[in-house]
Write a protein that holds these residues in place. Sequence first.
Motif, short mmCIF file in Angstrom:
data_model
loop_
_atom_site.label_atom_id
_atom_site.label_comp_id
_atom_site.label_asym_id
_atom_site.label_seq_id
_atom_site.Cartn_x
_atom_site.Cartn_y
_atom_site.Cartn_z
N UNK A 94 0.84 -1.20 0.00
CA UNK A 94 0.00 0.00 0.00
C UNK A 94 0.87 1.25 0.00
N UNK A 95 0.39 2.28 -0.68
CA UNK A 95 1.16 3.51 -0.78
C UNK A 95 0.25 4.70 -0.98
N UNK A 96 0.67 5.84 -0.43
CA UNK A 96 -0.08 7.08 -0.62
C UNK A 96 0.61 8.00 -1.62
N UNK A 97 1.68 7.52 -2.25
CA UNK A 97 2.46 8.36 -3.15
C UNK A 97 1.63 8.95 -4.30
N UNK A 98 0.74 8.18 -4.96
CA UNK A 98 -0.05 8.79 -6.04
C UNK A 98 -0.91 9.95 -5.56
N UNK A 99 -1.50 9.80 -4.38
CA UNK A 99 -2.37 10.84 -3.84
C UNK A 99 -1.55 12.08 -3.46
N UNK A 100 -0.41 11.85 -2.83
CA UNK A 100 0.46 12.97 -2.45
C UNK A 100 0.88 13.75 -3.69
N UNK A 101 1.24 13.02 -4.75
CA UNK A 101 1.66 13.69 -5.99
C UNK A 101 0.52 14.52 -6.58
N UNK A 102 -0.68 13.96 -6.60
CA UNK A 102 -1.83 14.67 -7.17
C UNK A 102 -2.14 15.94 -6.39
N UNK A 103 -2.25 15.82 -5.08
CA UNK A 103 -2.62 16.97 -4.27
C UNK A 103 -1.51 18.03 -4.24
N UNK A 104 -0.25 17.58 -4.25
CA UNK A 104 0.86 18.53 -4.22
C UNK A 104 0.92 19.35 -5.50
N UNK A 105 0.81 18.67 -6.65
CA UNK A 105 0.85 19.39 -7.93
C UNK A 105 -0.38 20.28 -8.09
N UNK A 106 -1.54 19.79 -7.68
CA UNK A 106 -2.76 20.60 -7.77
C UNK A 106 -2.64 21.85 -6.91
#
Length: 255
Positions: A94-106
């Motif tokens: 499990x990883x939160x990396x995709x979500x972190x990337x999305x919210x950070x760039x947004x």
Amino acid sequence: MTRDTNSTPKTAVLYRMVMEEHVCPYGLKSKDLLEREGYAIDDRPLKTREETEVFMEEYGVETTPQTFIDDERIGGYDALREFFGQDVKDDDETTYQPVIAIFAVAFLMALGLSWAFYGSILTLRAFEWFIAISMCFLAVQKLQDVETFSTMFLNYDLLARKWVRYGYVYPFGEALAGILMVAGALVWISAPVAFFIGTVGAVSVFKAVYIDKREIKCACVGGGSNVPLGFVSLTENLMMIFMGIWMPARAMGLF
């Protein structure tokens, strides 16, 4: 397997596929990693399929590249990372990396738009853009493979279980609402759509995670994600509920 590399000679033998029609990317990564670790590399390219097959049969391996240090076979790229004490993620981890990337760039995009339009990053519109852009990014993740997303979505969404086609409609609705909110246009369309899918989603996630205590993957960043269902998906839905209320209220001058 890990080792203190300071106590070993800094030399390594690397067998990797280097053909006219294919250069193994993991071979390049292995070579780069060895160089960054200070190793001199005896690079031995495998230039034909036949040569590669002979090598794999000789050493009893099924893949290349293969790295040898002190006449000991370390293995492929992941094994080499482990040898140097680096983390190697499991495919099911499990990883939160995709979500972190999305919210950070947004978030950064929202600040950039606010600066471009208003000359300041601290604006109310920046906050709105952040949520709207996040919705668009999350929708894109789902739209890359709607079939797989809809299948994972059926694991917990209450409406999709009643009407299977809703799983196919959802990502388009999220994208539509997000795009219109970025533009600040057609609030009478974007707000109800966001409020509806956000409310259904929030209730579904809350029931699955906090009432039924189920441990399943979240479809929020697409059907192939390893993000656990819970806080992230609930946050996504609460943001849509908020925007579904906030945007028409602001349009009517209530804020």
